[in-house]
Design an enzyme around this catalytic site. Structure first.
Site, mmCIF file in Angstrom:
data_model
loop_
_atom_site.group_PDB
_atom_site.id
_atom_site.type_symbol
_atom_site.label_atom_id
_atom_site.label_comp_id
_atom_site.label_asym_id
_atom_site.label_seq_id
_atom_site.Cartn_x
_atom_site.Cartn_y
_atom_site.Cartn_z
ATOM 1 N N GLN A 100 -11.130 -3.742 11.041
ATOM 2 C CA GLN A 100 -10.452 -4.651 10.166
ATOM 3 C C GLN A 100 -11.054 -4.530 8.789
ATOM 4 O O GLN A 100 -12.004 -3.978 8.588
ATOM 5 C CB GLN A 100 -10.921 -6.166 10.690
ATOM 6 N N SER A 101 -9.906 -4.795 7.802
ATOM 7 C CA SER A 101 -10.154 -4.366 6.463
ATOM 8 C C SER A 101 -11.344 -5.138 5.708
ATOM 9 O O SER A 101 -12.081 -4.725 4.738
ATOM 10 C CB SER A 101 -8.910 -4.498 5.405
#
Length: 165
Positions: free
Chosen positions: A24-25
């Protein structure tokens, strides 16, 4: 699981590990988009359905909360590239192929290494053989489609922000 997926997986792939890459960023996304994280971990079951035993599925999730803009600070991605390079990967799994690397150079490098070492790539939409011409043609289209969606979303948010002031 469709027949096409099973046809691409050969005994030589199953003798090697399956690598499930999860990212996930941002940490905020990790906490607020838990459904995405669950969907990523659920890909493990696709590897099992294709014939990989549980103990041969390696989960690389140390990049949760890390941007995909560069591989420089992503330990999980670096390990993935190393394992694929050493011929230890039969398949690489990720929610979307575009999540593996946002940087085009990093993505194309991984794609080329997968092709050279006969490692497959699987995402929610299907299974791809980077050494196969037709499958390889799909990758730029899928990555560009994601880039367009992301750019459109950023533009819409920026537009909305300007109009709220």
């Amino acid at each position: 699981m469709n027949q096409d997926m099973h046809q691409k997986v050969k005994a030589t792939h199953l003798k090697r590990n399956a690598y499930l890459y999860i990212r996930q960023s941002t940490l905020r996304q990790v906490f607020e988009n838990s459904e995405s994280t669950k969907r990523q971990y659920a890909l493990r079951q696709k590897a099992v359905a294709l014939g990989w035993p549980e103990d041969r599925i390696v989960v690389l999730d140390s990049d949760l909360g890390q941007s995909g803009a560069s591989a420089a600070d992503r330990e999980g991605f670096q390990r993935l590239v190393t394992e694929v390079s050493l011929g230890r990967a039969g398949i690489v799994l990720g929610l979307e192929v575009s999540r593996l690397a946002r940087n085009s150079a990093d993505w194309h490098r991984l794609l080329e290494i997968c092709a050279l070492t006969d490692a497959l790539i699987l995402d929610e939409d299907g299974i791809y053989d980077p050494a196969h011409f037709n499958d390889r043609l799909l990758f730029p289209i899928r990555v560009e489609r994601h880039d367009v969606r992301s750019g459109t979303a950023r533009s819409a948010c920026a537009f909305a922000g300007r109009n709220l002031e």
